[in-house]
Design a protein around this motif. Structure first.
Motif, PDB file in Angstrom:
ATOM      1  N   LYS A 120       0.835  -1.504  -0.055  1.00 60.45           N
ATOM      2  CA  LYS A 120       0.031  -0.113   0.017  1.00 60.45           C
ATOM      3  C   LYS A 120       0.784   1.297  -0.027  1.00 60.45           C
ATOM      4  O   LYS A 120       0.537   2.083   0.837  1.00 60.45           O
ATOM      5  N   MET A 121       1.674   1.278  -0.819  1.00 63.37           N
ATOM      6  CA  MET A 121       2.548   2.373  -0.999  1.00 63.37           C
ATOM      7  C   MET A 121       2.047   3.394  -2.321  1.00 63.37           C
ATOM      8  O   MET A 121       1.724   2.798  -3.293  1.00 63.37           O
ATOM      9  N   PRO A 122       2.030   4.597  -2.032  1.00 67.79           N
ATOM     10  CA  PRO A 122       1.352   5.456  -3.191  1.00 67.79           C
ATOM     11  C   PRO A 122       2.464   5.571  -4.424  1.00 67.79           C
ATOM     12  O   PRO A 122       2.747   6.592  -4.777  1.00 67.79           O
ATOM     13  N   ILE A 123       2.480   4.398  -5.193  1.00 63.85           N
ATOM     14  CA  ILE A 123       3.541   4.467  -6.422  1.00 63.85           C
ATOM     15  C   ILE A 123       2.643   4.184  -7.541  1.00 63.85           C
ATOM     16  O   ILE A 123       2.035   2.990  -7.342  1.00 63.85           O
ATOM     17  N   PRO A 124       2.474   4.671  -8.157  1.00 64.34           N
ATOM     18  CA  PRO A 124       1.549   4.661  -9.612  1.00 64.34           C
ATOM     19  C   PRO A 124       2.099   3.456 -10.459  1.00 64.34           C
ATOM     20  O   PRO A 124       3.321   3.229 -10.253  1.00 64.34           O
ATOM     21  N   ASP A 125       1.281   2.613 -11.176  1.00 66.13           N
ATOM     22  CA  ASP A 125       1.626   1.470 -11.871  1.00 66.13           C
ATOM     23  C   ASP A 125       2.561   1.737 -12.908  1.00 66.13           C
ATOM     24  O   ASP A 125       3.617   1.045 -13.207  1.00 66.13           O
ATOM     25  N   GLU A 126       2.402   2.984 -13.405  1.00 62.80           N
ATOM     26  CA  GLU A 126       3.514   3.130 -14.634  1.00 62.80           C
ATOM     27  C   GLU A 126       4.816   3.355 -13.860  1.00 62.80           C
ATOM     28  O   GLU A 126       5.981   3.508 -14.840  1.00 62.80           O
ATOM     29  N   ASN A 127       5.124   3.557 -12.558  1.00 65.27           N
ATOM     30  CA  ASN A 127       6.223   3.782 -11.919  1.00 65.27           C
ATOM     31  C   ASN A 127       7.117   2.665 -11.502  1.00 65.27           C
ATOM     32  O   ASN A 127       7.945   2.245 -10.997  1.00 65.27           O
ATOM     33  N   MET A 128       6.298   1.295 -11.727  1.00 67.23           N
ATOM     34  CA  MET A 128       6.754   0.041 -11.520  1.00 67.23           C
ATOM     35  C   MET A 128       7.007  -0.670 -12.775  1.00 67.23           C
ATOM     36  O   MET A 128       6.105  -0.688 -13.690  1.00 67.23           O
ATOM     37  N   GLY A 129       8.052  -1.556 -13.029  1.00 66.14           N
ATOM     38  CA  GLY A 129       7.847  -2.288 -14.248  1.00 66.14           C
ATOM     39  C   GLY A 129       9.458  -3.083 -14.036  1.00 66.14           C
ATOM     40  O   GLY A 129      10.485  -2.766 -13.168  1.00 66.14           O
ATOM     41  N   SER A 130       9.824  -3.850 -14.921  1.00 65.58           N
ATOM     42  CA  SER A 130      11.033  -4.668 -15.117  1.00 65.58           C
ATOM     43  C   SER A 130      11.879  -4.040 -16.320  1.00 65.58           C
ATOM     44  O   SER A 130      11.246  -3.440 -17.320  1.00 65.58           O
ATOM     45  N   LEU A 131      13.128  -4.357 -16.232  1.00 62.15           N
ATOM     46  CA  LEU A 131      14.085  -3.590 -17.227  1.00 62.15           C
ATOM     47  C   LEU A 131      13.986  -4.621 -18.404  1.00 62.15           C
ATOM     48  O   LEU A 131      14.521  -3.919 -19.453  1.00 62.15           O
ATOM     49  N   SER A 132      13.285  -5.936 -18.606  1.00 60.26           N
ATOM     50  CA  SER A 132      13.021  -6.427 -19.482  1.00 60.26           C
ATOM     51  C   SER A 132      11.800  -5.744 -20.490  1.00 60.26           C
ATOM     52  O   SER A 132      11.775  -6.170 -21.543  1.00 60.26           O
ATOM     53  N   ASP A 133      11.144  -4.981 -19.925  1.00 62.22           N
ATOM     54  CA  ASP A 133       9.961  -4.173 -20.419  1.00 62.22           C
ATOM     55  C   ASP A 133      10.760  -3.066 -21.222  1.00 62.22           C
ATOM     56  O   ASP A 133      10.914  -2.136 -20.481  1.00 62.22           O
ATOM     57  N   ALA A 134      10.748  -3.086 -22.390  1.00 60.07           N
ATOM     58  CA  ALA A 134      11.350  -1.797 -23.178  1.00 60.07           C
ATOM     59  C   ALA A 134      10.683  -0.479 -23.041  1.00 60.07           C
ATOM     60  O   ALA A 134      11.344   0.438 -22.714  1.00 60.07           O
ATOM     61  N   SER A 135       9.467  -0.509 -22.878  1.00 64.34           N
ATOM     62  CA  SER A 135       8.593   0.741 -22.699  1.00 64.34           C
ATOM     63  C   SER A 135       8.769   1.280 -21.350  1.00 64.34           C
ATOM     64  O   SER A 135       9.036   2.493 -21.265  1.00 64.34           O
ATOM     65  N   TYR A 136       9.083   0.265 -20.237  1.00 61.28           N
ATOM     66  CA  TYR A 136       9.353   0.905 -18.872  1.00 61.28           C
ATOM     67  C   TYR A 136      10.827   1.380 -18.825  1.00 61.28           C
ATOM     68  O   TYR A 136      11.258   2.607 -18.207  1.00 61.28           O
TER      69      TYR A 136
END
Length: 290
Positions: free
Chosen positions: A69-85
């Motif tokens: 429950k930390m206020p971190i939006p989804d778009e600020n979480m991801g894997s480095l294997s994800d090119a868009s992130y």
């Protein structure tokens, strides 16, 4: 309410986060912070959020963070294997430098993390050994931990308590069963025990064992005086318990100084034993005291 199991998850993880972000990186409000998923990453994210920073997390499973429950939006979480992130991280770096928190806990995946920075990124690292040996930093960290607990920033991490017969390593392999040990050794409270050492962990732990096994008086003899936080922590603990622990700084290779040590010890109460764990050979010491 915290219990011993959850409280044990706090000191090391939060101390490393405060040390790396606040004392080393001089974190300021509004900065962008990139952290690695894991215990240290979670604590670093909470510390950064308390400074009103924008947090980016390298994580393989977003659900692991969402339940915290930390206020971190989804778009600020991801894997480095994800090119868009990865591209999003790069774009934000171009706007303002990110501060990396690369703790020893991070696995090989952090190698990819470190490969990202452009020229304007500063890399900061911290580990528990650095903190314990930096006396100037310890008081500040303790103050921040107390304040963080009071204002709700510092919270226990998820913990798993294993049965002693079901302890496993990181790969899930069962570790050898730990057999209960019944203390048998007892030292006399009306005797003084001299521990010769280099003010290292072995000397400190041996002295603690003596005191915990009934010894009433202990002398720590060493060439060096206590310097590190780790050494002073032992001394403060014994002081709080009212233990009679005395420090003698001397060169054990000198006959006169060794004789003076034994004379001072015998003035307290009779000597009950001498433990030599120095790098100096016991044979050399005995040769010098003939």
């Amino acid at each position: 309410m915290w219990n011993p199991e959850t409280a044990a998850s706090v000191p090391a993880a939060y101390a490393a986060a405060y040390y790396a972000l606040v004392q080393r990186a001089r974190l300021c409000s509004g900065e962008r912070v990139l952290v690695q998923d894991g215990a240290i990453g979670v604590t670093a994210a909470r510390v950064a959020l308390s400074f009103q920073c924008e947090v980016f997390v390298v994580v393989e499973n977003k659900e692991k963070l969402k339940h915290l429950k930390m206020p971190i939006p989804d778009e600020n979480m991801g894997s480095l294997s994800d090119a868009s992130y990865k591209e999003r991280i790069m774009e934000n770096q171009m706007e303002k430098a990110l501060i990396f928190v690369n703790i020893k806990e991070c696995t090989s995946s952090s190698n990819n993390l470190i490969a990202i920075p452009p020229k304007n990124v500063t890399v900061h690292s911290a580990c528990l050994d650095e903190i314990l040996n930096d006396l100037s930093a310890v008081d500040g960290i303790m103050s921040m931990l107390k304040k963080g607990i009071a204002n709700g920033v510092v919270k226990p991490l998820p913990t798993t308590v294993f049965d002693r017969n079901d302890l496993r390593d990181e790969k899930g392999q069962l570790l050898p069963t730990l057999l209960p040990v019944t203390p048998r050794t007892h030292f006399k409270g009306n005797r003084v025990y001299v521990v010769l050492g280099d003010m290292d962990d072995l000397q400190l732990k041996l002295s603690s064992w003596l005191l915990g096994s009934g010894a009433g008086h202990v002398i720590l003899a060493s060439k060096e005086e206590p310097r590190t936080f780790h050494q002073h922590r032992y001394l403060r603990k014994w002081q709080r318990r009212g233990a009679d622990v005395r420090l003698f700084t001397l060169n054990l290779e000198q006959k006169e100084e060794t004789e003076q040590l034994l004379q001072n010890a015998s003035r307290i109460v009779p000597v009950g034993g001498i433990f030599n764990i120095t790098a100096v050979s016991l044979i050399d010491i005995l040769r010098n005291t003939k």
